[in-house]
Design a protein around this motif. Sequence first.
Motif, PDB file in Angstrom:
ATOM      1  N   PRO A   1       0.793  -1.230   0.000  1.00  0.00           N
ATOM      2  CA  PRO A   1       0.000   0.000   0.000  1.00  0.00           C
ATOM      3  C   PRO A   1       0.828   1.285   0.000  1.00  0.00           C
ATOM      4  O   PRO A   1       0.548   2.220  -0.737  1.00  0.00           O
ATOM      5  CB  PRO A   1      -0.839  -0.105   1.275  1.00  0.00           C
ATOM      6  N   ARG A   2       1.859   1.315   0.803  1.00  0.00           N
ATOM      7  CA  ARG A   2       2.712   2.516   0.857  1.00  0.00           C
ATOM      8  C   ARG A   2       3.326   2.798  -0.505  1.00  0.00           C
ATOM      9  O   ARG A   2       3.370   3.945  -0.958  1.00  0.00           O
ATOM     10  CB  ARG A   2       3.797   2.297   1.905  1.00  0.00           C
ATOM     11  N   LEU A   3       3.797   1.749  -1.162  1.00  0.00           N
ATOM     12  CA  LEU A   3       4.422   1.923  -2.472  1.00  0.00           C
ATOM     13  C   LEU A   3       3.397   2.320  -3.530  1.00  0.00           C
ATOM     14  O   LEU A   3       3.702   3.099  -4.436  1.00  0.00           O
ATOM     15  CB  LEU A   3       5.161   0.653  -2.883  1.00  0.00           C
ATOM     16  N   ALA A   4       2.187   1.786  -3.426  1.00  0.00           N
ATOM     17  CA  ALA A   4       1.139   2.143  -4.385  1.00  0.00           C
ATOM     18  C   ALA A   4       0.830   3.633  -4.298  1.00  0.00           C
ATOM     19  O   ALA A   4       0.726   4.321  -5.322  1.00  0.00           O
ATOM     20  CB  ALA A   4      -0.129   1.324  -4.122  1.00  0.00           C
ATOM     21  N   LEU A   5       0.693   4.136  -3.075  1.00  0.00           N
ATOM     22  CA  LEU A   5       0.396   5.557  -2.909  1.00  0.00           C
ATOM     23  C   LEU A   5       1.564   6.431  -3.344  1.00  0.00           C
ATOM     24  O   LEU A   5       1.373   7.469  -3.987  1.00  0.00           O
ATOM     25  CB  LEU A   5       0.011   5.855  -1.464  1.00  0.00           C
ATOM     26  N   LEU A   6       2.770   6.032  -3.019  1.00  0.00           N
ATOM     27  CA  LEU A   6       3.944   6.800  -3.449  1.00  0.00           C
ATOM     28  C   LEU A   6       4.082   6.792  -4.972  1.00  0.00           C
ATOM     29  O   LEU A   6       4.368   7.827  -5.576  1.00  0.00           O
ATOM     30  CB  LEU A   6       5.215   6.233  -2.819  1.00  0.00           C
ATOM     31  N   ALA A   7       3.885   5.635  -5.585  1.00  0.00           N
ATOM     32  CA  ALA A   7       4.010   5.538  -7.037  1.00  0.00           C
ATOM     33  C   ALA A   7       2.933   6.365  -7.730  1.00  0.00           C
ATOM     34  O   ALA A   7       3.226   7.131  -8.665  1.00  0.00           O
ATOM     35  CB  ALA A   7       3.924   4.077  -7.481  1.00  0.00           C
TER      36      ALA A   7
ATOM     37  N   GLY B   1       4.284  18.173 -13.401  1.00  0.00           N
ATOM     38  CA  GLY B   1       5.441  19.065 -13.503  1.00  0.00           C
ATOM     39  C   GLY B   1       5.958  19.196 -14.923  1.00  0.00           C
ATOM     40  O   GLY B   1       6.260  20.302 -15.384  1.00  0.00           O
ATOM     41  N   LEU B   2       6.044  18.076 -15.631  1.00  0.00           N
ATOM     42  CA  LEU B   2       6.520  18.126 -17.017  1.00  0.00           C
ATOM     43  C   LEU B   2       5.546  18.877 -17.923  1.00  0.00           C
ATOM     44  O   LEU B   2       5.970  19.656 -18.789  1.00  0.00           O
ATOM     45  CB  LEU B   2       6.763  16.711 -17.546  1.00  0.00           C
TER      46      LEU B   2
ATOM     47  N   ILE C   1       4.173  23.155 -21.395  1.00  0.00           N
ATOM     48  CA  ILE C   1       3.073  24.008 -21.865  1.00  0.00           C
ATOM     49  C   ILE C   1       3.298  25.466 -21.458  1.00  0.00           C
ATOM     50  O   ILE C   1       3.052  26.381 -22.239  1.00  0.00           O
ATOM     51  CB  ILE C   1       1.719  23.476 -21.369  1.00  0.00           C
ATOM     52  N   GLY C   2       3.788  25.680 -20.241  1.00  0.00           N
ATOM     53  CA  GLY C   2       4.033  27.045 -19.774  1.00  0.00           C
ATOM     54  C   GLY C   2       5.398  27.577 -20.149  1.00  0.00           C
ATOM     55  O   GLY C   2       5.747  28.705 -19.802  1.00  0.00           O
ATOM     56  N   ARG C   3       6.191  26.764 -20.838  1.00  0.00           N
ATOM     57  CA  ARG C   3       7.545  27.138 -21.267  1.00  0.00           C
ATOM     58  C   ARG C   3       8.388  27.682 -20.116  1.00  0.00           C
ATOM     59  O   ARG C   3       9.145  28.637 -20.282  1.00  0.00           O
ATOM     60  CB  ARG C   3       7.477  28.149 -22.406  1.00  0.00           C
ATOM     61  N   GLY C   4       8.199  27.073 -18.947  1.00  0.00           N
ATOM     62  CA  GLY C   4       8.990  27.440 -17.781  1.00  0.00           C
ATOM     63  C   GLY C   4       8.544  28.711 -17.082  1.00  0.00           C
ATOM     64  O   GLY C   4       9.147  29.098 -16.081  1.00  0.00           O
ATOM     65  N   ARG C   5       7.499  29.360 -17.563  1.00  0.00           N
ATOM     66  CA  ARG C   5       7.064  30.639 -16.991  1.00  0.00           C
ATOM     67  C   ARG C   5       6.250  30.462 -15.714  1.00  0.00           C
ATOM     68  O   ARG C   5       6.211  31.367 -14.888  1.00  0.00           O
ATOM     69  CB  ARG C   5       6.248  31.424 -18.019  1.00  0.00           C
ATOM     70  N   HIS C   6       5.567  29.321 -15.567  1.00  0.00           N
ATOM     71  CA  HIS C   6       4.779  29.080 -14.355  1.00  0.00           C
ATOM     72  C   HIS C   6       5.696  28.422 -13.327  1.00  0.00           C
ATOM     73  O   HIS C   6       6.369  27.441 -13.623  1.00  0.00           O
ATOM     74  CB  HIS C   6       3.577  28.185 -14.672  1.00  0.00           C
ATOM     75  N   LEU C   7       5.711  28.954 -12.131  1.00  0.00           N
ATOM     76  CA  LEU C   7       6.711  28.532 -11.141  1.00  0.00           C
ATOM     77  C   LEU C   7       6.381  27.243 -10.397  1.00  0.00           C
ATOM     78  O   LEU C   7       7.144  26.833  -9.530  1.00  0.00           O
ATOM     79  CB  LEU C   7       6.918  29.668 -10.133  1.00  0.00           C
ATOM     80  N   ALA C   8       5.285  26.585 -10.746  1.00  0.00           N
ATOM     81  CA  ALA C   8       4.922  25.356 -10.030  1.00  0.00           C
ATOM     82  C   ALA C   8       5.702  24.143 -10.509  1.00  0.00           C
ATOM     83  O   ALA C   8       5.817  23.160  -9.777  1.00  0.00           O
ATOM     84  CB  ALA C   8       3.425  25.094 -10.177  1.00  0.00           C
ATOM     85  N   TRP C   9       6.238  24.164 -11.722  1.00  0.00           N
ATOM     86  CA  TRP C   9       6.853  22.956 -12.265  1.00  0.00           C
ATOM     87  C   TRP C   9       8.015  22.419 -11.416  1.00  0.00           C
ATOM     88  O   TRP C   9       8.092  21.206 -11.199  1.00  0.00           O
ATOM     89  CB  TRP C   9       7.252  23.131 -13.737  1.00  0.00           C
ATOM     90  N   PRO C  10       8.922  23.258 -10.892  1.00  0.00           N
ATOM     91  CA  PRO C  10       9.995  22.645 -10.091  1.00  0.00           C
ATOM     92  C   PRO C  10       9.489  22.034  -8.790  1.00  0.00           C
ATOM     93  O   PRO C  10      10.056  21.047  -8.297  1.00  0.00           O
ATOM     94  CB  PRO C  10      10.968  23.803  -9.824  1.00  0.00           C
ATOM     95  N   VAL C  11       8.412  22.585  -8.245  1.00  0.00           N
ATOM     96  CA  VAL C  11       7.855  22.036  -7.007  1.00  0.00           C
ATOM     97  C   VAL C  11       7.257  20.652  -7.269  1.00  0.00           C
ATOM     98  O   VAL C  11       7.481  19.709  -6.499  1.00  0.00           O
ATOM     99  CB  VAL C  11       6.796  22.997  -6.410  1.00  0.00           C
TER     100      VAL C  11
ATOM    101  N   ALA D   1      10.099  18.236  -7.855  1.00  0.00           N
ATOM    102  CA  ALA D   1      10.760  17.908  -6.583  1.00  0.00           C
ATOM    103  C   ALA D   1       9.915  16.922  -5.775  1.00  0.00           C
ATOM    104  O   ALA D   1      10.439  15.967  -5.190  1.00  0.00           O
ATOM    105  CB  ALA D   1      11.008  19.188  -5.780  1.00  0.00           C
ATOM    106  N   ALA D   2       8.597  17.133  -5.770  1.00  0.00           N
ATOM    107  CA  ALA D   2       7.710  16.204  -5.069  1.00  0.00           C
ATOM    108  C   ALA D   2       7.763  14.821  -5.713  1.00  0.00           C
ATOM    109  O   ALA D   2       7.774  13.801  -5.005  1.00  0.00           O
ATOM    110  CB  ALA D   2       6.273  16.733  -5.061  1.00  0.00           C
ATOM    111  N   ALA D   3       7.800  14.776  -7.037  1.00  0.00           N
ATOM    112  CA  ALA D   3       7.895  13.490  -7.739  1.00  0.00           C
ATOM    113  C   ALA D   3       9.192  12.779  -7.361  1.00  0.00           C
ATOM    114  O   ALA D   3       9.200  11.571  -7.096  1.00  0.00           O
ATOM    115  CB  ALA D   3       7.832  13.708  -9.248  1.00  0.00           C
ATOM    116  N   PHE D   4      10.281  13.516  -7.323  1.00  0.00           N
ATOM    117  CA  PHE D   4      11.570  12.932  -6.949  1.00  0.00           C
ATOM    118  C   PHE D   4      11.512  12.385  -5.525  1.00  0.00           C
ATOM    119  O   PHE D   4      11.957  11.256  -5.260  1.00  0.00           O
ATOM    120  CB  PHE D   4      12.686  13.982  -7.076  1.00  0.00           C
TER     121      PHE D   4
END
Length: 128
Positions: free
Chosen positions: A83-89, A99-100, A105-115, A118-121
Amino acid sequence: MTGADMAMLLAGVFLVGLGLVHSWLGEVKLIGPLLSPQGRSGMLVHSRFARNVLRFAWHLTSLAWWGMGISVAMLAVPFAVEPRLALLAGTGVTCLITGLLILVIGRGRHLAWPVFLAAAFCCGVPLA
């Protein structure tokens, strides 16, 4: 399959279906008319970026529901994935795709993509 497993599987199906209907109806009944040249007002008149963010944010909600639905459905198969791995995955993949998409789509202009990336990582670290 137990009753609880069936409930989790159904919850996943409902959430994925909700995301599909949300995107389709929202585009047809709300976002499309709002962003049409006749429906624009305020900053939507002059800012293509604002129009793209609004449309993308609407559909991003659907993506989040799909990720949540898939994560819950994976919990219905207890021997396939811990279960833990399912939720993390599920959360990690949802954050990665989000993020991608925001980056491209925002060509890097929207600041949410690195967040989101980072959460995905961080979700992926325990999976490695």
